[in-house]
Design a protein around this motif. Structure first.
Motif, PDB file in Angstrom:
ATOM      1  N   ALA A  35       0.862  -1.177   0.000  1.00  0.00           N
ATOM      2  CA  ALA A  35       0.000   0.000   0.000  1.00  0.00           C
ATOM      3  C   ALA A  35       0.896   1.224   0.000  1.00  0.00           C
ATOM      4  N   VAL A  36       0.515   2.254  -0.767  1.00  0.00           N
ATOM      5  CA  VAL A  36       1.355   3.451  -0.906  1.00  0.00           C
ATOM      6  C   VAL A  36       0.553   4.670  -0.449  1.00  0.00           C
ATOM      7  N   LEU A  37       1.167   5.458   0.436  1.00  0.00           N
ATOM      8  CA  LEU A  37       0.513   6.654   0.968  1.00  0.00           C
ATOM      9  C   LEU A  37       1.382   7.882   0.719  1.00  0.00           C
ATOM     10  N   ASP A  38       0.731   9.043   0.580  1.00  0.00           N
ATOM     11  CA  ASP A  38       1.488  10.282   0.430  1.00  0.00           C
ATOM     12  C   ASP A  38       1.794  10.856   1.805  1.00  0.00           C
ATOM     13  N   SER A  39       2.397  12.024   1.853  1.00  0.00           N
ATOM     14  CA  SER A  39       2.809  12.621   3.124  1.00  0.00           C
ATOM     15  C   SER A  39       1.629  12.955   4.027  1.00  0.00           C
ATOM     16  N   GLY A  40       0.434  13.072   3.447  1.00  0.00           N
ATOM     17  CA  GLY A  40      -0.758  13.353   4.242  1.00  0.00           C
ATOM     18  C   GLY A  40      -1.500  12.109   4.671  1.00  0.00           C
ATOM     19  N   GLU A  67      -0.055  -6.275 -10.170  1.00  0.00           N
ATOM     20  CA  GLU A  67      -1.507  -6.140 -10.110  1.00  0.00           C
ATOM     21  C   GLU A  67      -1.844  -4.792  -9.482  1.00  0.00           C
ATOM     22  N   GLU A  68      -2.687  -4.029 -10.151  1.00  0.00           N
ATOM     23  CA  GLU A  68      -3.049  -2.707  -9.658  1.00  0.00           C
ATOM     24  C   GLU A  68      -4.058  -2.819  -8.520  1.00  0.00           C
ATOM     25  N   THR A  69      -4.410  -1.681  -7.958  1.00  0.00           N
ATOM     26  CA  THR A  69      -5.288  -1.679  -6.784  1.00  0.00           C
ATOM     27  C   THR A  69      -6.678  -2.225  -7.090  1.00  0.00           C
ATOM     28  N   ALA A  70      -7.126  -2.104  -8.329  1.00  0.00           N
ATOM     29  CA  ALA A  70      -8.482  -2.535  -8.672  1.00  0.00           C
ATOM     30  C   ALA A  70      -8.632  -4.051  -8.748  1.00  0.00           C
ATOM     31  N   GLU A 243      -8.248   0.337   3.183  1.00  0.00           N
ATOM     32  CA  GLU A 243      -6.843  -0.030   3.007  1.00  0.00           C
ATOM     33  C   GLU A 243      -6.696  -1.184   2.007  1.00  0.00           C
ATOM     34  N   LEU A 244      -7.553  -2.179   2.122  1.00  0.00           N
ATOM     35  CA  LEU A 244      -7.452  -3.352   1.251  1.00  0.00           C
ATOM     36  C   LEU A 244      -7.723  -2.995  -0.210  1.00  0.00           C
ATOM     37  N   LYS A 245      -8.530  -1.972  -0.421  1.00  0.00           N
ATOM     38  CA  LYS A 245      -8.830  -1.536  -1.795  1.00  0.00           C
ATOM     39  C   LYS A 245      -7.673  -0.756  -2.413  1.00  0.00           C
ATOM     40  N   ALA A 246      -6.657  -0.451  -1.615  1.00  0.00           N
ATOM     41  CA  ALA A 246      -5.542   0.382  -2.100  1.00  0.00           C
ATOM     42  C   ALA A 246      -4.241  -0.403  -2.195  1.00  0.00           C
ATOM     43  N   VAL A 247      -4.328  -1.726  -2.227  1.00  0.00           N
ATOM     44  CA  VAL A 247      -3.124  -2.561  -2.232  1.00  0.00           C
ATOM     45  C   VAL A 247      -2.728  -2.945  -3.654  1.00  0.00           C
ATOM     46  N   TYR A 248      -1.455  -2.756  -3.970  1.00  0.00           N
ATOM     47  CA  TYR A 248      -0.860  -3.263  -5.196  1.00  0.00           C
ATOM     48  C   TYR A 248      -0.224  -4.623  -4.882  1.00  0.00           C
ATOM     49  N   ASP A 273       7.934  11.705  -1.145  1.00  0.00           N
ATOM     50  CA  ASP A 273       6.894  11.811  -0.131  1.00  0.00           C
ATOM     51  C   ASP A 273       6.111  10.512   0.019  1.00  0.00           C
ATOM     52  N   ALA A 274       6.343   9.532  -0.863  1.00  0.00           N
ATOM     53  CA  ALA A 274       5.560   8.294  -0.840  1.00  0.00           C
ATOM     54  C   ALA A 274       6.075   7.344   0.241  1.00  0.00           C
ATOM     55  N   LYS A 275       5.152   6.870   1.052  1.00  0.00           N
ATOM     56  CA  LYS A 275       5.481   5.882   2.073  1.00  0.00           C
ATOM     57  C   LYS A 275       4.848   4.555   1.671  1.00  0.00           C
ATOM     58  N   VAL A 276       5.671   3.507   1.589  1.00  0.00           N
ATOM     59  CA  VAL A 276       5.186   2.192   1.172  1.00  0.00           C
ATOM     60  C   VAL A 276       5.046   1.288   2.391  1.00  0.00           C
ATOM     61  N   ARG A 277       3.875   0.675   2.520  1.00  0.00           N
ATOM     62  CA  ARG A 277       3.658  -0.301   3.591  1.00  0.00           C
ATOM     63  C   ARG A 277       3.642  -1.689   2.948  1.00  0.00           C
TER      64      ARG A 277
END
Length: 285
Positions: A35-40, A67-70, A243-248, A273-277
């Motif tokens: 999952a990838v999040l921006d600084s916000g 595989e993309e998030t969709a 969160e699960l809908k935003a997973v690559y 600025d991207a944080k990867v979980r």
């Protein structure tokens, strides 16, 4: 006679050549949900394979599949139904029912409960009505074998390809497992299944247990949520659903084993600025 022997040998050789089995060595890919999040703290959608870089023990790897998030996923729910859950089960059933409704049409879910033993209430299904029916009859009784349940379900889920995650809900400290917390964390790290852990009530106030749940979640690329009241349940399950809908899902062929433990690092190129979980690594054995 020599001619006959020569012809016979040639015939046998031809048959053996035709019937000789062919063996193919297939390398199992290392799967890395991310999952990838921006600084916000907002999820980043629309990224492509070329946006990611994956390193295995510091070495860049070629991404074999992406595989993309969709893309649809499978979620396994593991629910505490021990005796201490007696008064909290109605709120949990409502929160889980809403969570199931929020899954996308092609997502699948399986439902599991645990006390001293883990039970499968609903095998993997896209039928939301069937999944919700499976939780209506939940009853609270027994002691808490949390670590055994997580380890067993994680091992079963390891064999399932594609995007997947486990959501664990517990309200008490483990008092019945054969495994200890360190063993559970080690197995979860090795299997690499993303674990989203919810520590409720007494467990939410138990610093030692929450530290263990955080270790499980962090090691596998999930999140831990300590909560204290039933009113927070629905919010947390909704958060996990988003969160699960935003997973690559990134996959690569593992390099030749040079260490027992392989550390994984995933970055988004050109986005400081991207944080990867994502999961921290995997075991080569």
């Amino acid at each position: 006679m020599n001619l006959k022997l020569a012809l016979c040998a040639a015939f046998i050789g031809t048959v053996c050549a035709q019937e000789a089995p062919k063996f193919r060595v297939e390398t199992r890919l290392v799967e890395v949900p991310a999952a990838v999040l921006d600084s916000g703290g907002r999820h980043l959608f629309g990224l492509t394979r070329d946006d990611f870089e994956v390193r295995d023990n510091g070495r860049p790897q070629s991404i074999a599949s992406f595989e993309e998030t969709a893309t649809d996923l499978h979620c396994a729910l593991l629910l505490d139904t021990t005796g201490s859950m007696m008064t909290s089960l109605p709120a949990l059933k409502n929160a889980v029912s809403t969570f199931i409704d929020e899954l996308r049409p092609n997502d699948s879910v399986s439902i599991h409960s645990f006390a001293e033993r883990i039970r499968e209430l609903q095998p993997a299904t896209r039928d939301k009505s069937a999944a919700k029916r499976s939780i209506f009859g939940l009853r609270a009784a027994g002691q808490t074998a949390l670590f055994d349940a997580i380890s067993r379900l994680s091992l079963e889920m390891e064999k399932r390809p594609g995007k997947k995650a486990m959501v664990v809900f517990t309200d008490g400290e483990d008092n019945a497992s054969l495994l200890n917390s360190q063993s559970a964390v080690a197995r979860a790290r090795r299997n690499g299944l993303p674990i989203y852990a919810i520590g409720f009530g007494a467990s939410g106030r138990n610093a030692k247990l929450i530290d263990t749940l955080k270790s499980l979640s962090t090691a596998t690329g999930g999140i831990c949520f300590p909560i204290r009241s039933g009113s927070e349940m629905a919010k947390v399950f909704t958060h996990i659903s988003a969160e699960l809908k935003a997973v690559y899902l990134l996959s690569y062929a593992p390099p030749e084993a040079q260490a027992a433990w392989h550390q994984i690092d995933v970055v988004v190129k050109g986005r400081k600025d991207a944080k990867v979980r994502a999961k921290q690594g995997y075991s080569a054995d």
